[in-house]
Every structure is written in structure tokens, then in C-alpha cells.
Write a protein that holds these residues in place. Structure first.
Motif, PDB file in Angstrom:
ATOM      1  N   LEU A 207       0.831  -1.202   0.000  1.00  0.00           N
ATOM      2  CA  LEU A 207       0.000   0.000   0.000  1.00  0.00           C
ATOM      3  C   LEU A 207       0.869   1.258   0.000  1.00  0.00           C
ATOM      4  O   LEU A 207       0.603   2.208  -0.742  1.00  0.00           O
ATOM      5  N   GLU A 208       1.920   1.263   0.812  1.00  0.00           N
ATOM      6  CA  GLU A 208       2.810   2.423   0.857  1.00  0.00           C
ATOM      7  C   GLU A 208       3.526   2.630  -0.471  1.00  0.00           C
ATOM      8  O   GLU A 208       3.767   3.774  -0.886  1.00  0.00           O
ATOM      9  N   SER A 209       3.847   1.546  -1.148  1.00  0.00           N
ATOM     10  CA  SER A 209       4.579   1.659  -2.417  1.00  0.00           C
ATOM     11  C   SER A 209       3.723   2.240  -3.538  1.00  0.00           C
ATOM     12  O   SER A 209       4.245   2.693  -4.555  1.00  0.00           O
ATOM     13  N   GLU A 210       2.417   2.238  -3.353  1.00  0.00           N
ATOM     14  CA  GLU A 210       1.513   2.721  -4.396  1.00  0.00           C
ATOM     15  C   GLU A 210       1.442   4.250  -4.468  1.00  0.00           C
ATOM     16  O   GLU A 210       0.970   4.796  -5.451  1.00  0.00           O
ATOM     17  N   TRP A 211       1.912   4.920  -3.419  1.00  0.00           N
ATOM     18  CA  TRP A 211       1.770   6.376  -3.368  1.00  0.00           C
ATOM     19  C   TRP A 211       3.105   7.051  -3.090  1.00  0.00           C
ATOM     20  O   TRP A 211       3.888   6.571  -2.276  1.00  0.00           O
ATOM     21  N   PRO A 212       3.368   8.189  -3.750  1.00  0.00           N
ATOM     22  CA  PRO A 212       4.629   8.911  -3.529  1.00  0.00           C
ATOM     23  C   PRO A 212       4.716   9.434  -2.098  1.00  0.00           C
ATOM     24  O   PRO A 212       3.728   9.884  -1.531  1.00  0.00           O
ATOM     25  N   LYS A 213       5.930   9.393  -1.557  1.00  0.00           N
ATOM     26  CA  LYS A 213       6.154   9.959  -0.228  1.00  0.00           C
ATOM     27  C   LYS A 213       7.159  11.103  -0.266  1.00  0.00           C
ATOM     28  O   LYS A 213       7.423  11.731   0.748  1.00  0.00           O
ATOM     29  N   THR A 214       7.734  11.354  -1.444  1.00  0.00           N
ATOM     30  CA  THR A 214       8.653  12.476  -1.605  1.00  0.00           C
ATOM     31  C   THR A 214       8.171  13.354  -2.753  1.00  0.00           C
ATOM     32  O   THR A 214       7.383  12.916  -3.602  1.00  0.00           O
ATOM     33  N   LEU A 215       8.654  14.583  -2.802  1.00  0.00           N
ATOM     34  CA  LEU A 215       8.287  15.507  -3.871  1.00  0.00           C
ATOM     35  C   LEU A 215       8.738  14.968  -5.224  1.00  0.00           C
ATOM     36  O   LEU A 215       8.020  15.079  -6.225  1.00  0.00           O
ATOM     37  N   GLU A 216       9.926  14.377  -5.256  1.00  0.00           N
ATOM     38  CA  GLU A 216      10.434  13.810  -6.504  1.00  0.00           C
ATOM     39  C   GLU A 216       9.522  12.685  -7.002  1.00  0.00           C
ATOM     40  O   GLU A 216       9.170  12.620  -8.189  1.00  0.00           O
TER      41      GLU A 216
END
Length: 292
Positions: free
Chosen positions: A77-86
Motif C-alpha cells: 500500500l505504501e509503495s503505491e503512493w509517492p512519499k517524496t516531492l520527486e
């Protein structure tokens, strides 16, 4: 639970074995148990648009403390969404390229919005909240804030430029955060004009030309800042990326001198990073303990 001693007077016995009646869905329970024996059963795909399998695994692995399975589901689930601006920039770029590809090649998916090939934010928001996965909440709320509330994810529509969501999954607190977050983003947009009017820089080499460029840039920002479309979908991060891209490619016709252009770019970059880092505050997540 399975090792509890059997009492024939109390427990149901079948073929000499005690029967344990479980309240869980049989298919979901089978899916969980299969992950204990078959690593392939842990594979998850984003083609599961409604997250049926993912929710089942998260729910039962949490309930029965199957920590390895839960950790795997959370990681997916975490891998599906960006967590950094890049990562957010790359995520949005991929969506834009999907639209471009469809228009150029007229592939079989031409009539479907590009976002249908990417995770749907409302379903994942429910998972992140229900199963305590706070790391992606800021991104999810931002994605919802820049989406068009007049368009539901399952609705057919022609505009490839509008983002949508499965809005019926949102609860009252979610709507409050999205609404207030939009207000904060609209307020932040005013800071872009403040950045522009600080020019020309002290080291300006062509003051009169740069003053004209300031007026032109401020006017262009005011046009999109005051538009109804931006009020509905205040993608301030996307707008600033667009300004930086136009400056880099000389498409803006800004006529800034090198010193003013560099100063402007650096201020915009700081604004971008600050805006991204403050998303938790923008959507009032930290005050309620949703994120650390």
C-alpha cells in the motif's frame, strides 16, 4: 484458539474433531491462510481497483496477528503512493504520459481517463486510516484536494485533464480535511505572487526589463490563481512545477536577467519543498495524531 481443549458437551464435534465456527468470510480466510504456505499468494496488484483482496488481508492479518502478512500488505500500500516531492513529480508525469500516449497512438484504452491505470485515492485513504498506515495520508489528501468533486471515479467522462475519486468512500472528517486543506492551498498560492514582486533582485543586471517581466509574471499567476477551476482543484505544486518548467525552457517569455531568473527559481524551489513538507499540517493530520 485452535488449541483450546474440546468439550463434547459444549463444542460441536465433526468426525471426532472439534468444530471452530469463525465469523470471517470463507474466501477471505482462505486467502489469508494461503499466504502462510505459498509466497505467491502474497502478491498484490494495483489492478484490484476496489482493494477487495488488500482489505481482506489487512483486516484478517491484523485480527489474527499475522505480522508477516500484514507487513507485506502495508508495504504494498505504501509503495503505491509517492512519499517524496520527486516521487510525486514522477507519478504525475507518468499520468500525463499515459494521456499523451493514448492521444498519439489511439490505443484501446483511449476512451478511459489515465487515472484509471493508477491507484484510486479514496479507497486507499480508507485503508490507510482503518489500518494505521499514516505515511501516505498527506499525499492521499493532497490528491483528493486537487481532484474534481463533481466527477466520480466510476463515472464516464471526456475530460482527460480532471482527476476524480470514489467520493462516496469519504467520511465527514475526510471531507473536513479536504475542504480546509483546499483553503490552505489557495492561501499558499498568494505567496507565489509575493515571491514575484520581490524581484528585481539586488544583483539585477537589467532593472527596467526585469520590472516588466515581474508585471507579466504576476499577471499570469493572478489569472490562474483567480480562476474557478483552480479554486476547485488547487494544485499549487503542479502550477509551480509548470512555472519552473517554462523558465527552464524559456517558454514563459519572462525576459528576466540571469540574476533575477536564478533568484526566482530558487525561491520557487524552496516554496515547493516547504509546501510538500507541510502537507500534514495543511490537512490537519498532525494535530489529531494521524502522522508523527
Amino acid at each position: 484458539m485452535f488449541s483450546l481443549p474440546a468439550n463434547p458437551e459444549v463444542n460441536e464435534i465433526l468426525d471426532g474433531v472439534p468444530v471452530v465456527r469463525m465469523q470471517d468470510d470463507a474466501n477471505e480466510l482462505a486467502a489469508l491462510i494461503s499466504t502462510f504456505y505459498d509466497p505467491v499468494a502474497l502478491e498484490l496488484r494495483n489492478s484490484d481497483r476496489h482493494r477487495t483482496r488488500l482489505r481482506a488481508l489487512l483486516s484478517l492479518s491484523t485480527k489474527y496477528q499475522a505480522d508477516r502478512t500484514r507487513a507485506h500488505a502495508v508495504k504494498f500500500l505504501e509503495s503505491e503512493w509517492p512519499k517524496t516531492l520527486e516521487d510525486w513529480f514522477l507519478h504525475q508525469s507518468q499520468m500525463s504520459e499515459r494521456v499523451r500516449y493514448s492521444k498519439l497512438v489511439r490505443h484501446y484504452d483511449f476512451d478511459y481517463p489515465a487515472e484509471h491505470f493508477f491507484p484510486e485515492p479514496a479507497a486507499d485513504l480508507r485503508l490507510a486510516i482503518d489500518f494505521q498506515v499514516p505515511s501516505i495520508l498527506p499525499t492521499l489528501y493532497y490528491r483528493l484536494a486537487i481532484s474534481d468533486t463533481q466527477i466520480d471515479f466510476d463515472q464516464d467522462f471526456e475530460s482527460q485533464g480532471s482527476l476524480s475519486a470514489n467520493w462516496k468512500l469519504l467520511q465527514a472528517r475526510d471531507w473536513m480535511r479536504v475542504t480546509r486543506g483546499k483553503g490552505h492551498l489557495l492561501k499558499a498560492a498568494e505567496l507565489i505572487t509575493d515571491i514575484v514582486i520581490q524581484l528585481p533582485s539586488p544583483r539585477c543586471q537589467e532593472r527596467e526589463a526585469c520590472k516588466k517581466a515581474v508585471y507579466a509574471q504576476a499577471g499570469a499567476i493572478h489569472i490562474w490563481d483567480a480562476s474557478a477551476d483552480f479554486a476547485r482543484q488547487p494544485d499549487i505544486i503542479g502550477k509551480v512545477f509548470g512555472i519552473l518548467d517554462s523558465l527552464e525552457s524559456y517558454a514563459s517569455g519572462s525576459s528576466f536577467c540571469c540574476s533575477c531568473e536564478y533568484s526566482f527559481q530558487e525561491s520557487l524551489r524552496r516554496f515547493l519543498n516547504d509546501t510538500w513538507e507541510e502537507l500534514a499540517d495543511t490537512f490537519d493530520l498532525a494535530s489529531e495524531g494521524e502522522v508523527a
